[in-house]
Scaffold this active site. Sequence first.
Site, PDB file in Angstrom:
ATOM      1  N   ARG A   1       0.842  -1.202   0.000  1.00 37.94           N
ATOM      2  CA  ARG A   1       0.000   0.000   0.000  1.00 37.94           C
ATOM      3  C   ARG A   1       0.874   1.247   0.000  1.00 37.94           C
ATOM      4  O   ARG A   1       1.562   1.531   0.968  1.00 37.94           O
ATOM      5  CB  ARG A   1      -0.928   0.001   1.218  1.00 37.94           C
TER       6      ARG A   1
ATOM      7  N   ASP B   1      -3.622   3.295  13.983  1.00 39.13           N
ATOM      8  CA  ASP B   1      -2.822   3.911  12.932  1.00 39.13           C
ATOM      9  C   ASP B   1      -3.358   5.308  12.666  1.00 39.13           C
ATOM     10  O   ASP B   1      -4.166   5.826  13.436  1.00 39.13           O
ATOM     11  CB  ASP B   1      -2.760   3.029  11.684  1.00 39.13           C
TER      12      ASP B   1
END
Length: 540
Positions: A169, A453
């Site tokens: 990603r 996150d």
Amino acid sequence: MSAPAPSPLAIVDAEPLPRQEEVLTDAALAFVAELHRRFTPRRDQLLARRAERRAEIARTSTLDFLPETAAIRADDSWRVAPAPAALNDRRVEITGPTDRKMTINALNSGARVWLADFEDASAPTWENVVLGQLNLIDAYTRAIDFTDPGSGKSYALKADEELATVVMRPRGWHLNERHLRLDGTPVPGALVDFGLYFFHNAQRLLDLGKGPYFYLPKTESHLEARLWNDIFVFAQDYVGIPQGTVRATVLIETITAAYEMEEILYELRDHASGLNAGRWDYLFSIVKNFRDGGEKFVLPDRNAVTMTAPFMRAYTELLVRTCHKRGAHAIGGMAAFIPSRKDPEVNKVAFEKVRADKDREANDGFDGSWVAHPDLVPIAMESFDKVLGDRPNQKDRLREDVRVEAADLIAIDSLDAKPTYDGLVNAVQVGIRYIEAWLRGLGAVAIFNLMEDAATAEISRSQIWQWINAGVVLDNGERVTAELARKVAAEELAAIRAEIGDEAFAAGNWQQAHDLLLTVALDEDYADFLTLPAYERLRG
């Protein structure tokens, strides 16, 4: 053969890193420079379009499926390209940053896929950007090992056939890479991450029987998916691999993308692998886009918004139906619990919640799901094994029973839960603790037994902003104001100092994290992404 010409890219404000010359080769940087020349102007236009669309939502407080793409949705004949063998079974995926220890543990975890994350689970220090690439190269060449300096424990890769398939990603379109510039202009972080990874590994992965596979974050429209598709076409030609080798899974983690799922798959159809339902960024996007829409769009405490909320059910069921109608994988959301080594009772309760969540996803038709910790892989695997058996996926479950109207996706007021004082405190606590770690270069952080996150910090600060601006009254009768947020933040800062001691407090970024959280939570002008002002303060 003549040597490649020196790259026109300038590396600025960056200390040399060990073995960086293996990643930052002239040929690789020339490829990134070409990506930048060709595609950054379109990136810039699409970012401007985001702002225009947000202004329209502010004016109308609504969203709908696009009339101009109705023919794509109505055409039942098209499908995405068949999944390659390495991506056909995705029943459990583990996520995490690309530091050396995580790279080995994730590949060894027993999950079918590892989302190797340069985005929300990684703070974009130059060291993380470059050495993360090096760790993946070393993994593919089996030149990777790690010895923990604290415990002395050594880590090494299992046999190739036991390793997870990597889906990488890159960063979202909004973030630039300040350390790489062309004629004084920074290169988008997405093109740096994609370009370096693709250039070094595309052919190597093909030789291993896999391929360059990607997760695309924070996509807001099918036009952004079209840009990625054009990048894939150009990149495959540039390095001389067959068209259609790349596969991309798009995170449907913005509210606008939820109205364009079919169009996103259509734009990427030769390279599409599936869609993913990402919870925290999705809620953050709802708050961001409807932040001035009044009381009906006010979200309660983030932990009260489960995937069984009516508007979240509409989102996930539409995603499964859309994917399977078009032959794509539907990947579920994150189990973020971090098992405790000290409290088996906490683990028991949390494991049951994880199991119930994964059972629901498997029974709803998802083909796989995410976990944040290797200990959760067997739990999620059991849930999907029960439904899938020996089948690699359940794309044959078309979910034609699902009917989702445009209004269902933004029916926030269908949820009974209300904002609470404890929810405000939690948002402040998690926001400060996460930002402090991020400023130290850590993107994935265990806080209160959950792996957090950047999406967590985004929803935390967005909820504080929304509650203040909507004049929310909490369960204890207090109205949320800037003064109340400052009071709670000051109390949390004092609690952290008492918890860790004066010396550790002084050595950290606690005051800076506190100040940044309050800046983005209290400013009248809402910052599009917390990571933009945070990146200016990030060292390295």
